[in-house]
Design a protein around this motif. Structure first.
Motif, short mmCIF file in Angstrom:
data_model
loop_
_atom_site.label_atom_id
_atom_site.label_comp_id
_atom_site.label_asym_id
_atom_site.label_seq_id
_atom_site.Cartn_x
_atom_site.Cartn_y
_atom_site.Cartn_z
N SER A 22 0.82 -1.22 0.00
CA SER A 22 0.00 0.00 0.00
C SER A 22 0.86 1.27 0.00
O SER A 22 0.46 2.29 -0.55
N SER A 23 2.02 1.20 0.60
CA SER A 23 2.87 2.40 0.68
C SER A 23 3.73 2.58 -0.57
O SER A 23 4.14 3.69 -0.89
N ARG A 24 3.97 1.48 -1.28
CA ARG A 24 4.79 1.54 -2.50
C ARG A 24 4.11 0.74 -3.60
O ARG A 24 4.38 -0.44 -3.80
N PRO A 25 3.20 1.38 -4.34
CA PRO A 25 2.45 0.66 -5.38
C PRO A 25 3.32 -0.02 -6.42
O PRO A 25 2.91 -0.99 -7.06
N ASP A 26 4.55 0.49 -6.61
CA ASP A 26 5.45 -0.08 -7.62
C ASP A 26 6.31 -1.20 -7.07
O ASP A 26 7.08 -1.82 -7.80
#
Length: 294
Positions: A13-17
Motif C-alpha cells: 500500500s505504501s509503494r504501489p510499484d
C-alpha cells in the motif's frame, strides 16, 4: 506468523510499484501455503517463491522470529540472524496477528455477499490418511438431525459438515462464519481460530482412566487464543469408547502408552443420550454467548 502478511500489505500500500514476494515451502506431507496466500489473504503478489527454487538462495527477506515457546527447534534458534540475506526480523504477537487474520478472512468471506452464521460439525472422514476418531455414519446422521433447526435468536442456522478434504478457501469460508462448532478432539479444531465473531465450540473428548478422573486431550490452546469463542468440553466415558471399538478392559490396562492408544481408536460413539445432552448445551451457549453479537 500472520504479521508477515500484514507487513507485506503495508509495503504494497505504501509503494504501489514494489514487487512483493512471499518465500514459502512445501512440507513432507504435501501441505503448502500457496492456496492460502494466493486465494485468501487478498494481496497481489509479484511471485510466490518456493525456498527450494534456485532463485531463492539470493533473495533478501524479512522474517518473523519464532521463540522456543512457539515451537522453534534449537538449530533454528542457533542459526537465526546469521543469514546475510535477512533484512530484518520481527517479534511475533499472537493476539495482534490473530486480529489481523480474522479481519482479512472476514473481508474475504464478505466478498461472497453472505456473512450469515452457520453451524459446523467437524468429522474428518475424508481427510487424507484419516482413519481414526470417527463418528459412525448413523451417529453422524442422528447428530445432524438433532442439530438441524438450531436457531440463533429467530434465525435458523444452516448446518454443514467439515470432512477434511475441503479447499483452503472453502475451509476459511466455513469456519469464519461459524457460530457453533462441534467435533471430537483433533487438529481440525485449529480451524476455529478463523472464527471471526462470537461463537461456541463443543469439544468432545474422553478420559484416560476408567474412573473418569483424568482427562485425555483437550484443544484448549485454541480457546486461549481466540477469545471470541466459548469453549466447552463434553466428555464421553472411556468405557464407551473401549466397548465401541471392541477393546477389552483388561487389555487396555496393560497398554503402556494409553494416550496414543486412545488417539488411534477408530470409532467415537454418540448414542442418543449424548446427542440430547449436546443439543441442550449448544442451545444454552448460543443463547448466552452468541445471540445479539452477529
Amino acid at each position: 506468523m500472520y504479521g508477515m502478511i500484514q507487513l507485506a500489505r503495508m509495503a504494497a500500500s505504501s509503494r504501489p510499484d514494489a514487487q512483493i514476494c512471499a518465500l514459502t515451502w512445501t512440507d513432507s506431507g504435501g501441505m503448502d501455503l500457496r492456496s492460502f496466500l494466493g486465494d485468501v489473504v487478498g494481496i497481489k503478489w509479484h511471485s510466490l517463491v518456493d525456498e527450494k527454487d534456485s532463485c531463492a538462495s539470493g533473495l533478501r527477506y524479512h522474517a518473523g522470529y519464532r521463540t522456543h515457546l512457539m515451537g522453534a527447534q534449537q538449530s533454528y534458534l542457533d542459526q537465526f540472524g546469521q543469514d546475510q540475506n535477512m533484512i530484518r526480523s520481527y517479534s511475533i504477537n499472537l493476539d495482534v496477528n490473530l486480529n489481523w487474520m480474522q479481519r482479512d478472512f472476514s473481508a474475504f468471506v464478505e466478498k461472497d455477499g453472505d456473512f450469515s452464521p452457520q453451524f459446523v460439525i467437524i468429522h474428518r472422514r475424508q481427510a487424507p490418511g484419516s482413519s481414526t476418531r470417527l463418528f459412525h455414519d448413523a451417529d453422524l446422521d442422528k447428530l445432524k438431525d438433532s442439530m438441524s433447526g438450531t436457531k440463533l435468536g429467530k434465525v435458523e442456522l444452516p448446518l454443514t459438515v467439515y470432512y477434511g478434504n475441503e479447499s483452503v478457501a472453502d475451509t476459511v469460508r466455513m469456519f469464519t462464519r461459524a457460530a457453533e462448532i462441534i467435533g471430537y478432539h483433533g487438529a481440525a479444531m485449529a480451524n476455529t481460530l478463523f472464527s471471526a465473531r462470537r461463537h461456541c465450540v463443543h469439544h468432545i473428548s474422553t478420559f484416560k482412566d476408567l474412573q473418569s478422573q483424568v482427562h485425555w486431550r483437550v484443544n484448549d490452546d485454541v480457546a486461549r487464543m481466540n477469545k471470541l469463542g466459548s469453549f466447552n468440553v463434553y466428555d464421553i466415558p472411556l468405557i464407551d469408547l473401549l466397548d465401541d471399538n471392541s477393546v477389552d478392559v483388561e487389555d487396555y490396562e496393560k497398554v503402556d502408552d494409553k494416550d496414543h492408544f486412545i488417539k488411534d481408536l477408530r470409532w467415537v460413539p454418540l448414542p442418543d443420550y449424548h446427542i440430547a445432552h449436546l443439543q441442550v448445551a449448544v442451545g444454552y451457549c448460543l443463547k448466552t454467548w452468541v445471540e445479539g453479537h452477529w
